[in-house]
Design a protein around this motif. Structure first.
Motif, PDB file in Angstrom:
ATOM      1  N   HIS A 250      -6.176  -1.139   4.360  1.00  0.00           N
ATOM      2  CA  HIS A 250      -5.316  -1.701   3.317  1.00  0.00           C
ATOM      3  C   HIS A 250      -5.448  -0.898   2.020  1.00  0.00           C
ATOM      4  O   HIS A 250      -4.437  -0.561   1.375  1.00  0.00           O
ATOM      5  CB  HIS A 250      -5.685  -3.158   3.071  1.00  0.00           C
ATOM      6  CG  HIS A 250      -4.951  -3.782   1.924  1.00  0.00           C
ATOM      7  ND1 HIS A 250      -3.601  -4.068   1.961  1.00  0.00           N
ATOM      8  CD2 HIS A 250      -5.376  -4.170   0.677  1.00  0.00           C
ATOM      9  CE1 HIS A 250      -3.227  -4.605   0.813  1.00  0.00           C
ATOM     10  NE2 HIS A 250      -4.279  -4.674   0.022  1.00  0.00           N
ATOM     11  N   LEU A 254      -2.380   1.453   0.462  1.00  0.00           N
ATOM     12  CA  LEU A 254      -1.857   1.296  -0.899  1.00  0.00           C
ATOM     13  C   LEU A 254      -1.807   2.633  -1.627  1.00  0.00           C
ATOM     14  O   LEU A 254      -0.880   2.897  -2.404  1.00  0.00           O
ATOM     15  CB  LEU A 254      -2.720   0.309  -1.681  1.00  0.00           C
ATOM     16  CG  LEU A 254      -2.629  -1.160  -1.258  1.00  0.00           C
ATOM     17  CD1 LEU A 254      -3.605  -2.002  -2.067  1.00  0.00           C
ATOM     18  CD2 LEU A 254      -1.211  -1.682  -1.430  1.00  0.00           C
ATOM     19  N   GLN A 264       4.268  -1.563  -1.291  1.00  0.00           N
ATOM     20  CA  GLN A 264       3.008  -2.129  -1.774  1.00  0.00           C
ATOM     21  C   GLN A 264       3.055  -3.649  -1.808  1.00  0.00           C
ATOM     22  O   GLN A 264       2.062  -4.316  -1.475  1.00  0.00           O
ATOM     23  CB  GLN A 264       2.700  -1.582  -3.166  1.00  0.00           C
ATOM     24  CG  GLN A 264       2.199  -0.149  -3.172  1.00  0.00           C
ATOM     25  CD  GLN A 264       1.666   0.251  -4.538  1.00  0.00           C
ATOM     26  OE1 GLN A 264       2.088  -0.272  -5.561  1.00  0.00           O
ATOM     27  NE2 GLN A 264       0.729   1.179  -4.556  1.00  0.00           N
ATOM     28  N   HIS A 268       0.528  -6.039   0.265  1.00  0.00           N
ATOM     29  CA  HIS A 268      -0.265  -7.109  -0.356  1.00  0.00           C
ATOM     30  C   HIS A 268       0.025  -8.459   0.314  1.00  0.00           C
ATOM     31  O   HIS A 268      -0.907  -9.236   0.583  1.00  0.00           O
ATOM     32  CB  HIS A 268       0.044  -7.190  -1.849  1.00  0.00           C
ATOM     33  CG  HIS A 268      -0.624  -6.125  -2.668  1.00  0.00           C
ATOM     34  ND1 HIS A 268      -1.991  -5.949  -2.690  1.00  0.00           N
ATOM     35  CD2 HIS A 268      -0.108  -5.169  -3.492  1.00  0.00           C
ATOM     36  CE1 HIS A 268      -2.306  -4.948  -3.490  1.00  0.00           C
ATOM     37  NE2 HIS A 268      -1.179  -4.457  -3.991  1.00  0.00           N
ATOM     38  N   THR A 269       1.290  -8.731   0.566  1.00  0.00           N
ATOM     39  CA  THR A 269       1.638  -9.999   1.221  1.00  0.00           C
ATOM     40  C   THR A 269       1.055 -10.070   2.623  1.00  0.00           C
ATOM     41  O   THR A 269       0.560 -11.118   3.059  1.00  0.00           O
ATOM     42  CB  THR A 269       3.161 -10.167   1.270  1.00  0.00           C
ATOM     43  OG1 THR A 269       3.714  -9.991  -0.032  1.00  0.00           O
ATOM     44  CG2 THR A 269       3.532 -11.542   1.793  1.00  0.00           C
ATOM     45  N   LEU A 272      -2.610 -10.816   2.423  1.00  0.00           N
ATOM     46  CA  LEU A 272      -2.883 -12.197   2.016  1.00  0.00           C
ATOM     47  C   LEU A 272      -2.361 -13.228   3.012  1.00  0.00           C
ATOM     48  O   LEU A 272      -2.456 -14.434   2.737  1.00  0.00           O
ATOM     49  CB  LEU A 272      -2.265 -12.466   0.638  1.00  0.00           C
ATOM     50  CG  LEU A 272      -2.865 -11.683  -0.529  1.00  0.00           C
ATOM     51  CD1 LEU A 272      -2.087 -11.965  -1.793  1.00  0.00           C
ATOM     52  CD2 LEU A 272      -4.341 -12.016  -0.717  1.00  0.00           C
TER      53      LEU A 272
END
Length: 485
Positions: A250, A254, A264, A268-269, A272
């Motif tokens: 991850h 990025l 990006q 991130h989603t 999470l």
């Protein structure tokens, strides 16, 4: 069950026949979006070092040179690795490639069979037929755990032993966490596990008494919860290294998408996604907030209980699909470890053997299937646990009303006794035996009710996501602070 069985056999045959021609697992690696880095040859390394290739073993023996030292080059040579798209031929040498291909393809076909059975049940509504899609999903869950165990066993065989210690430490940690989670009330974590276990225990007692059997089986909620704690500890240990690897890829992904804010945001989603999954079962900030949202001095109901159950299913499925959509960024970030290691080598002083350079570059590529299994395994396991939760828990996708969870009375005893009362001998004896077995299976089916499946599968889905959160957050801390130092 005839239509479902025919489709199931047809899908199994297609999966076997189509594997050499088209494979979803092979497409992930060999679609042209992933680039591997080739290790430099011995001639290229010596040319960069300004040396000639050393003489062969036979020439050294003829010249009377007996000692054979490993070839080495300076670390600060201007080495640039060549990259090329991964092809189907290149993939054959990968570690665990056959296991990876079979597992991912089976999960894809299992999802297709489940979608077919869902459509079949919506159109035909065959109440008396067994849902064969459940069997495919159960097999996928079993194979997912088997794959996790295979990868963890690979780490246990490591000569250094550090991986073994990490797995054992996290297994003990997750053991403690599971014991704490199982004593939290349903007012905070709405699994409904206690209600489901109580329902099964009561139904089993009624069933055994109806069959004139003594109720002496020492099955209690405590013993079942202890078994669940052991299973949770094992799953947590298996998900440790997938979480650590996800954190590393991850961070690197990025950096690759530094000039692409949309990618990006998706990364991130996707990272999470387990956090969102965990919060969907935290009642005060999920169900209570949507069912009784505060609006000034009043509360407003945004959606009903049934609508929230459907929303939760759709949300987890969407998060799993998002994870699948970002897999190429994570895998390419892993493959880019090879040039990054070369750049780190250039900043060091001294010499390094040619064989070590070739092994380090090749090892990164050969383990890309292991990284793929670590990435896809939790996604596939979560997806099929949710599919089982929908079907066995008798939830709805929101396209039709959700049936209320029922606890049917155990009334299969007369069926079994009717089978036993048939006169022995010939065809009547065989028919009586068949009726007896069928009646027993039907009676056991009434013991495990949708209320139990809702509690068990909700807990397992939540636990898989919680394990990913813990291991991923530890991986972020390790790769950003501990590894850097």
């Amino acid at each position: 069950m005839g239509v479902q069985l025919v489709v199931s056999l047809l899908v199994a045959s297609i999966m076997q026949k189509m594997a050499p021609h088209f494979s979803f697992a092979r497409w992930i690696l060999c679609s042209g979006r992933l680039y591997r880095y080739r290790h430099p040859s011995e001639e290229e390394l010596f040319a960069l070092a300004g040396k000639q290739k050393p003489k062969g073993r036979r020439e050294r023996r003829l010249n009377g040179v007996a000692d054979e030292k490993p070839s080495s080059v300076p670390r600060d040579i201007d080495l640039q690795l060549e990259s090329s798209p991964i092809t189907a031929v290149d993939a054959l040498v990968l570690r665990y490639f056959l296991e990876y291909q079979w597992y991912v393809d089976f999960a894809a076909y299992s999802t297709f069979v489940y979608l077919f059975t869902e459509g079949y049940y919506c159109l035909v509504d065959p109440r008396k037929e067994a849902n064969i899609g459940i069997l495919w999903c159960l097999l996928t869950v079993f194979f997912s755990i088997k794959i996790f165990f295979m990868v963890m066993h690979h780490y246990f065989k490591s000569e250094e032993g550090g991986e073994r210690s990490v797995c054992l430490s996290f297994a003990f940690f997750f053991l403690l966490v599971a014991m704490v989670v199982l004593v939290i009330r349903d007012d905070y974590l709405e699994f409904g596990l206690d209600a489901g276990l109580t329902n099964v225990y009561d139904n089993l007692e009624v069933f055994l008494k109806e069959q004139a059997w003594d109720w002496t089986i020492p099955v209690t909620k405590l013993s079942i919860k202890l078994a669940l704690v052991a299973l949770c500890s094992f799953i947590g240990a298996c998900l440790t290294f997938p979480g650590l690897r996800l954190a590393q890829t991850h961070l690197d992904a990025l950096k690759l998408a530094a000039d692409r804010p949309t990618i990006q945001l998706l990364l991130h989603t996707s990272f999470l996604a387990p956090v969102i999954t965990v919060l969907l079962w935290v009642k005060p900030i999920s169900r209570d907030l949507l069912l009784r949202a505060p609006m000034g001095k009043e509360t407003v109901q945004i959606m009903s209980d049934a609508a929230y159950n459907s929303f939760r299913l759709w949300a987890i499925v969407a998060l799993c699909l998002l994870r699948l959509a970002t897999i190429h960024y994570h895998l390419q970030a892993y493959l880019n470890l090879a040039p990054r290691w070369v750049e780190q080598m250039k900043r060091e002083a001294g010499r390094i053997s040619v064989l070590e350079i070739q092994q380090r570059v090749t090892r990164i590529y050969c383990y890309v299937t292991v990284v793929s299994l670590q990435y896809l395994g939790p996604v596939i396991l979560t997806l099929h646990c949710v599919l089982l939760l929908k079907t066995l828990g008798e939830y709805s996708w929101g396209l039709y009303p959700e049936p209320a969870p029922m606890s049917p009375a155990v009334d299969a005893a007369p069926i079994i006794r009717a089978g036993l009362s048939a006169d022995p001998g010939g065809e009547e004896d065989i028919q009586a035996t068949v009726e007896q077995i069928t009646g027993a299976l039907g009676a056991l089916g009434t013991v495990f009710t949708p209320l139990f499946y809702r509690g068990l599968l909700s807990f397992l889905t939540w636990w898989v996501a919680a394990c990913q959160i813990v291991s991923s957050l530890f991986g972020l801390y390790f790769h950003q602070y501990l590894a850097a130092s």
